[in-house]
Design a protein around this motif. Structure first.
Motif, PDB file in Angstrom:
ATOM      1  N   GLY A 269       0.860  -1.188   0.000  1.00 48.68           N
ATOM      2  CA  GLY A 269       0.000   0.000   0.000  1.00 48.68           C
ATOM      3  C   GLY A 269       0.886   1.224   0.000  1.00 48.68           C
ATOM      4  N   THR A 270       0.666   2.135   0.966  1.00 52.05           N
ATOM      5  CA  THR A 270       1.551   3.291   1.102  1.00 52.05           C
ATOM      6  C   THR A 270       2.981   2.801   1.274  1.00 52.05           C
ATOM      7  OG1 THR A 270      -0.219   4.506   2.174  1.00 52.05           O
ATOM      8  CG2 THR A 270       2.004   5.359   2.476  1.00 52.05           C
TER       9      THR A 270
ATOM     10  N   GLY B 117       3.364   2.224  -2.923  1.00 53.08           N
ATOM     11  CA  GLY B 117       2.521   3.286  -3.465  1.00 53.08           C
ATOM     12  C   GLY B 117       3.035   4.683  -3.181  1.00 53.08           C
ATOM     13  N   MET B 118       3.656   4.866  -2.026  1.00 46.57           N
ATOM     14  CA  MET B 118       4.123   6.205  -1.701  1.00 46.57           C
ATOM     15  C   MET B 118       5.175   6.702  -2.700  1.00 46.57           C
ATOM     16  SD  MET B 118       5.339   7.693   1.885  1.00 46.57           S
ATOM     17  CE  MET B 118       6.066   9.320   1.945  1.00 46.57           C
TER      18      MET B 118
ATOM     19  N   ASP C   5       0.184  10.969  -7.815  1.00 45.79           N
ATOM     20  CA  ASP C   5      -0.328   9.850  -7.022  1.00 45.79           C
ATOM     21  C   ASP C   5      -0.213   8.536  -7.801  1.00 45.79           C
ATOM     22  OD1 ASP C   5      -2.237   9.538  -4.418  1.00 45.79           O
ATOM     23  OD2 ASP C   5      -2.625   7.991  -5.930  1.00 45.79           O
ATOM     24  N   THR C   6       0.165   7.482  -7.086  1.00 46.08           N
ATOM     25  CA  THR C   6       0.390   6.185  -7.732  1.00 46.08           C
ATOM     26  C   THR C   6      -0.874   5.621  -8.386  1.00 46.08           C
ATOM     27  OG1 THR C   6       2.265   5.765  -6.307  1.00 46.08           O
ATOM     28  CG2 THR C   6       1.263   3.842  -7.307  1.00 46.08           C
ATOM     29  N   SER C   7      -2.050   6.103  -7.986  1.00 44.85           N
ATOM     30  CA  SER C   7      -3.264   5.594  -8.644  1.00 44.85           C
ATOM     31  C   SER C   7      -3.248   5.952 -10.142  1.00 44.85           C
ATOM     32  CB  SER C   7      -4.523   6.140  -7.964  1.00 44.85           C
ATOM     33  OG  SER C   7      -4.507   7.540  -7.969  1.00 44.85           O
TER      34      SER C   7
ATOM     35  N   SER D 221      -2.052   3.015 -12.135  1.00 44.31           N
ATOM     36  CA  SER D 221      -3.068   1.971 -12.367  1.00 44.31           C
ATOM     37  C   SER D 221      -3.997   2.362 -13.501  1.00 44.31           C
ATOM     38  CB  SER D 221      -3.895   1.734 -11.096  1.00 44.31           C
ATOM     39  OG  SER D 221      -3.103   1.127 -10.120  1.00 44.31           O
TER      40      SER D 221
ATOM     41  N   GLY E  16      -3.523  -3.862   0.400  1.00 43.69           N
ATOM     42  CA  GLY E  16      -2.944  -2.602  -0.073  1.00 43.69           C
ATOM     43  C   GLY E  16      -3.426  -2.261  -1.476  1.00 43.69           C
ATOM     44  N   SER E  17      -3.581  -0.957  -1.711  1.00 41.98           N
ATOM     45  CA  SER E  17      -4.147  -0.495  -2.990  1.00 41.98           C
ATOM     46  C   SER E  17      -3.342  -0.939  -4.201  1.00 41.98           C
ATOM     47  CB  SER E  17      -4.236   1.027  -3.000  1.00 41.98           C
ATOM     48  OG  SER E  17      -5.262   1.430  -2.146  1.00 41.98           O
ATOM     49  N   LEU E  18      -2.005  -1.025  -4.049  1.00 37.20           N
ATOM     50  CA  LEU E  18      -1.172  -1.349  -5.197  1.00 37.20           C
ATOM     51  C   LEU E  18      -1.461  -2.769  -5.694  1.00 37.20           C
ATOM     52  CD1 LEU E  18       1.081  -0.051  -6.882  1.00 37.20           C
ATOM     53  CD2 LEU E  18       2.714  -1.163  -5.374  1.00 37.20           C
TER      54      LEU E  18
ATOM     55  N   PHE F  43      -5.196  -2.888  -6.961  1.00 39.85           N
ATOM     56  CA  PHE F  43      -5.681  -2.148  -8.132  1.00 39.85           C
ATOM     57  C   PHE F  43      -4.722  -2.053  -9.313  1.00 39.85           C
ATOM     58  CE2 PHE F  43      -7.965  -0.111  -4.466  1.00 39.85           C
ATOM     59  CZ  PHE F  43      -9.183  -0.712  -4.733  1.00 39.85           C
ATOM     60  N   TYR F  44      -3.406  -2.235  -9.104  1.00 34.57           N
ATOM     61  CA  TYR F  44      -2.512  -2.121 -10.266  1.00 34.57           C
ATOM     62  C   TYR F  44      -2.714  -3.356 -11.149  1.00 34.57           C
ATOM     63  CZ  TYR F  44       1.411  -1.135 -13.247  1.00 34.57           C
ATOM     64  OH  TYR F  44       2.168  -0.859 -14.349  1.00 34.57           O
TER      65      TYR F  44
HETATM   66  P1  ADP Z   1      -2.461   2.263   3.454  1.00 33.22           P
HETATM   67  O1  ADP Z   1      -1.307   1.450   2.971  1.00 33.22           O
HETATM   68  O2  ADP Z   1      -2.058   3.664   3.799  1.00 33.22           O
HETATM   69  O3  ADP Z   1      -3.239   1.605   4.526  1.00 33.22           O
HETATM   70  P2  ADP Z   1      -3.626   1.871   0.814  1.00 33.22           P
HETATM   71  O4  ADP Z   1      -3.468   0.409   0.783  1.00 33.22           O
HETATM   72  O5  ADP Z   1      -4.897   2.419   0.208  1.00 33.22           O
HETATM   73  O6  ADP Z   1      -3.529   2.464   2.271  1.00 33.22           O
HETATM   74  O7  ADP Z   1      -2.392   2.498   0.043  1.00 33.22           O
HETATM   75  C1  ADP Z   1      -2.330   3.858  -0.240  1.00 33.22           C
HETATM   76  C2  ADP Z   1      -1.264   4.047  -1.309  1.00 33.22           C
HETATM   77  O8  ADP Z   1      -1.679   3.413  -2.506  1.00 33.22           O
HETATM   78  C3  ADP Z   1      -0.973   5.486  -1.651  1.00 33.22           C
HETATM   79  O9  ADP Z   1       0.428   5.623  -1.813  1.00 33.22           O
HETATM   80  C4  ADP Z   1      -1.665   5.697  -2.991  1.00 33.22           C
HETATM   81  O10 ADP Z   1      -0.938   6.568  -3.814  1.00 33.22           O
HETATM   82  C5  ADP Z   1      -1.667   4.317  -3.588  1.00 33.22           C
HETATM   83  N1  ADP Z   1      -2.884   4.058  -4.378  1.00 33.22           N
HETATM   84  C6  ADP Z   1      -4.147   4.476  -4.140  1.00 33.22           C
HETATM   85  N2  ADP Z   1      -4.985   4.030  -5.092  1.00 33.22           N
HETATM   86  C7  ADP Z   1      -4.233   3.295  -5.952  1.00 33.22           C
HETATM   87  C8  ADP Z   1      -4.510   2.580  -7.152  1.00 33.22           C
HETATM   88  N3  ADP Z   1      -5.735   2.540  -7.675  1.00 33.22           N
HETATM   89  N4  ADP Z   1      -3.481   1.950  -7.749  1.00 33.22           N
HETATM   90  C9  ADP Z   1      -2.228   1.989  -7.249  1.00 33.22           C
HETATM   91  N5  ADP Z   1      -1.909   2.655  -6.135  1.00 33.22           N
HETATM   92  C10 ADP Z   1      -2.887   3.310  -5.489  1.00 33.22           C
END
Ligand code: ADP
Length: 487
Positions: free
Chosen positions: A231-232, A306-307, A352-354, A357, A432-434, A437-438
Motif C-alpha cells: 500500500g503506502t 505506493g508512496m 499519485d500512484t493511482s 493503475s 494494499g491499494s497497489l 488495483f494495479y
Molecule cells: P495504506 O497502505 O495507507 O493503509 P492503501 O493500501 O490504500 O492504504 O495504500 C495507499 C497508497 O496506494 C498510496 O500511496 C496511494 O498513492 C496508492 N494508491 C491508491 N490508489 C491506488 C490505485 N488505484 N493503484 C495503485 N496505487 C494506489
C-alpha cells in the motif's frame, strides 16, 4: 521528434528491467539478511518477534475489541467472530485533535483514546456495559468483558504479546513523555481510570493483522503462512520456527507460549538491502532517495510501494520534459499540449500512484484513459498520442519492476522455510491499494517467482494468494483472542 520521444522512453524503460538473474541474486541476499535478522539486533531486516504463536483456522468465536492508532484517525471497532470463517465488524472513526498529537502529555492522549472506547461501548454494546457496571457495584472489580487488540503503527520494541515500549513517534505525533514507555500499559491505565471493562490483550502490527485476518477467512484446512502489504508502504510477516529465532534467547523477561513451536515474525522488509548490494537503481531512484527526508533507508520500499512509484514516474517524465531535444509536454507549432505552472507535475510527491493503475489499465486505441488521468491528476491537457504512448511505456516499466521486486521476499521466505518442498499449498494474504488495483501486479509477481529455480513453475502453482482486508480490525481481534487464550 516523435520517434526520438518513443525511443528515449523505451531506453529509460529498459533501465527499469529486473531480469531473472537479478531476481535470483535478490532472493539469495534476502535469505542471508533475514537469517542475520533472526540471529541478532540492529540488522537491515529487523525480523521482529511478535509473540503471536498461533494462527487461526476459522473456528474461533467471540466478541473482541480492536483499536487502531496510526495516523490522523483513531479507529475503534468490535468484531464478532462466528466460528465459521465469517465475522461482523462494527466501527467508528474519530479524527485526533492536533493539539493532542503534538503538544499534550501522553496522559491527555491516552485518556482521549479511552474516552472514545467508552463512547463506542455505550453506543454499540450498552447492554454489556451496563451489566458490567452492575457487577462492579456488586464488588467484582477485576472482571473484564472485552479483550482488545491495539494496532499501534509506530516503532516499538515489543517484549511480550501485550507490551512494547515506544522507540520514537513518526507521522506528525510528538509527545516526548511517552517515548520509552509501554504503550499498552499507558492505554490500560487510561481505560482503568474510566473503569471500562476492557483489557489490552495484544499489541498488533498491521502486517501481522493481515496474516491473521486471512488465516481466519481463507478457505481450507491450512493456516495462512505469510501476510504482505503493498500500500503506502510495503512489509511482510510470516510463521517462523521458534528454534530459528535465535535472538529470542537474549531477550530477558519475555513471556510467550512455546507449545506451537512457532512464532510470527514481522520482517520489516521495507528496509531490505539498505546498503544496495542487489537492488536495481536508476538515476530517478537515486534522486528520489537523495531528496527524501530519510536518504539511505527503506530502499526496498522506495522501489516497490505506493508512496514512491508516482514520484519515480514524475521524475522520469520531468526529465523528458526538461530535455529540449525531447520536449515532452511542451507546446510548439505542432503541439497544443498545456500544463499550468501550479500543476502537481512540478511538485515533489505530486503524482499519485493511482495514476499508474489508470494508465496501465487503458487498452483503448485513443488512449482516452491516459489522457483523462493526465488531465485529472496533473492538469496536462491535449497531449499528443506519442506523448501518451511514452507515459504508458514508463508506467509499465515502473509498475512491472515493483511487482517483480515483490517476488523477492516472498520467494526467499518460501525457500528458507522449505514450504515448497513440504507443502502442497501455501496460503498468502495480501493487502494494499497497489496489489489490489494495479493491473496484473500479482501476475508479474508470479512470473518472477517461477524464474527462481528453487520455486519454479511447480512451486509457484502451490502459492495461493488472496486479498485480506481489515488486518487492523478482524486481524487485531484475532490476536487479542490468541493472547487471551495464552493467559
Ligand atoms: P495504506 O497502505 O495507507 O493503509 P492503501 O493500501 O490504500 O492504504 O495504500 C495507499 C497508497 O496506494 C498510496 O500511496 C496511494 O498513492 C496508492 N494508491 C491508491 N490508489 C491506488 C490505485 N488505484 N493503484 C495503485 N496505487 C494506489
Amino acid at each position: 521528434m516523435s520517434s526520438t520521444l518513443l525511443e528515449e522512453a523505451t531506453r529509460i524503460a529498459r533501465d527499469f528491467d529486473f531480469p531473472a538473474e537479478q531476481v535470483q541474486r535478490g532472493v539469495a541476499e534476502y535469505i542471508k539478511q533475514s537469517n542475520e535478522g533472526l540471529d541478532k539486533e540492529h540488522t537491515t531486516l529487523s525480523q521482529i518477534p511478535t509473540f503471536v504463536t498461533a494462527v487461526p483456522n476459522g473456528t474461533e468465536k467471540g466478541l473482541y475489541l480492536a483499536v487502531d492508532l496510526g495516523g490522523t484517525n483513531f479507529r475503534v471497532c468490535s468484531v464478532q467472530l462466528h466460528g465459521d470463517t465469517t465475522f461482523n465488524l462494527t466501527q467508528s472513526k474519530i479524527m485526533i485533535p492536533r493539539e493532542l498529537m503534538a503538544s499534550g502529555t501522553s496522559k491527555d492522549l491516552f485518556l482521549f483514546l479511552a474516552r472514545q472506547i467508552e463512547a463506542f461501548l455505550r453506543i454499540h454494546h450498552n447492554e454489556h456495559f451496563e451489566a458490567h457496571q452492575l457487577r462492579r457495584r456488586e464488588g467484582h472489580r477485576d472482571e473484564y468483558m472485552f479483550d482488545l487488540g491495539f494496532t499501534f503503527s509506530f516503532p516499538v520494541r515489543q517484549i511480550g504479546i501485550n507490551s512494547g515500549t515506544l522507540i520514537r513517534w513518526t507521522k506528525g505525533f510528538n509527545i516526548p513523555d511517552a517515548v520509552g514507555h509501554d504503550v499498552c500499559a499507558l492505554l490500560q491505565s487510561a481505560i482503568d481510570a474510566l473503569e471500562l471493562p476492557v483489557r489490552v490483550a495484544a499489541l498488533v502490527n498491521d502486517t501481522v493483522g493481515t496474516l491473521m485476518a486471512r488465516s481466519y477467512t481463507s478457505p481450507g484446512e491450512t493456516g495462512t503462512f505469510l501476510g504482505a502489504i503493498f500500500g503506502t508502504g510495503t512489509n511482510g510477516a510470516y510463521v517462523e520456527k521458534l528454534e530459528n529465532i535465535t535472538k529470542l534467547k537474549h531477550l530477558e523477561g519475555a513471556h510467550y507460549d512455546k507449545s506451537t513451536g512457532e512464532m510470527i515474525i514481522n520482517a520489516e522488509w521495507g528496509s531490505f538491502d539498505n546498503h544496495m548490494s542487489v537492488l536495481p537503481s536508476t538515476v530517478f531512484d537515486h534522486e528520489l532517495d537523495a531528496d527524501s527526508n530519510n536518504p539511505g533507508v527503506q530502499m526496498f520500499e522506495k522501489r516497490v510501494s505506493g508512496m514512491f512509484l508516482g514520484e519515480i514516474l514524475r521524475r522520469a517524465l520531468l526529465a523528458m520534459h526538461n530535455d529540449s531535444k525531447l520536449g515532452l509536454f511542451k507546446t510548439s507549432q505542432t503541439s497544443k499540449v498545456s500544463i499550468p505552472s501550479d500543476s502537481l507535475f512540478y511538485r515533489q510527491w505530486g503524482l499519485d500512484t493511482s495514476l499508474l493503475s489508470q494508465v496501465e489499465a487503458d487498452s483503448t486505441k485513443q488512449m482516452s484513459d491516459v489522457k483523462a488521468a493526465l488531465k485529472d491528476h496533473l492538469k496536462i491537457e491535449h497531449p499528443s498520442d506519442e506523448e501518451c504512448k511514452a507515459v504508458k511505456i514508463l508506467v509499465h516499466a515502473i509498475g512491472k519492476r515493483a511487482a517483480r521486486l515483490s517476488a523477492v521476499p516472498i520467494a526467499a521466505i518460501l525457500i528458507h522455510s522449505r514450504k515448497i518442498e513440504t507443502c502442497d499449498m501455501i496460503d498468502v494474504g495480501v493487502d494494499g491499494s497497489l496489489v489490489e488495483f494495479y493491473p496484473n501486479f500479482e501476475g508479474y509477481m508470479r512470473d518472477a517467482l517461477r524464474e527462481v529455480p528453487e520455486v519454479g513453475p511447480a512451486g509457484e502453482k502451490k502459492v495461493r494468494i488472496g486479498i485480506s482486508k481489515d488486518g487492523s480490525g478482524v486481524g487485531a481481534a484475532l490476536i487479542a483472542l490468541v493472547a487471551s487464550k495464552d493467559k
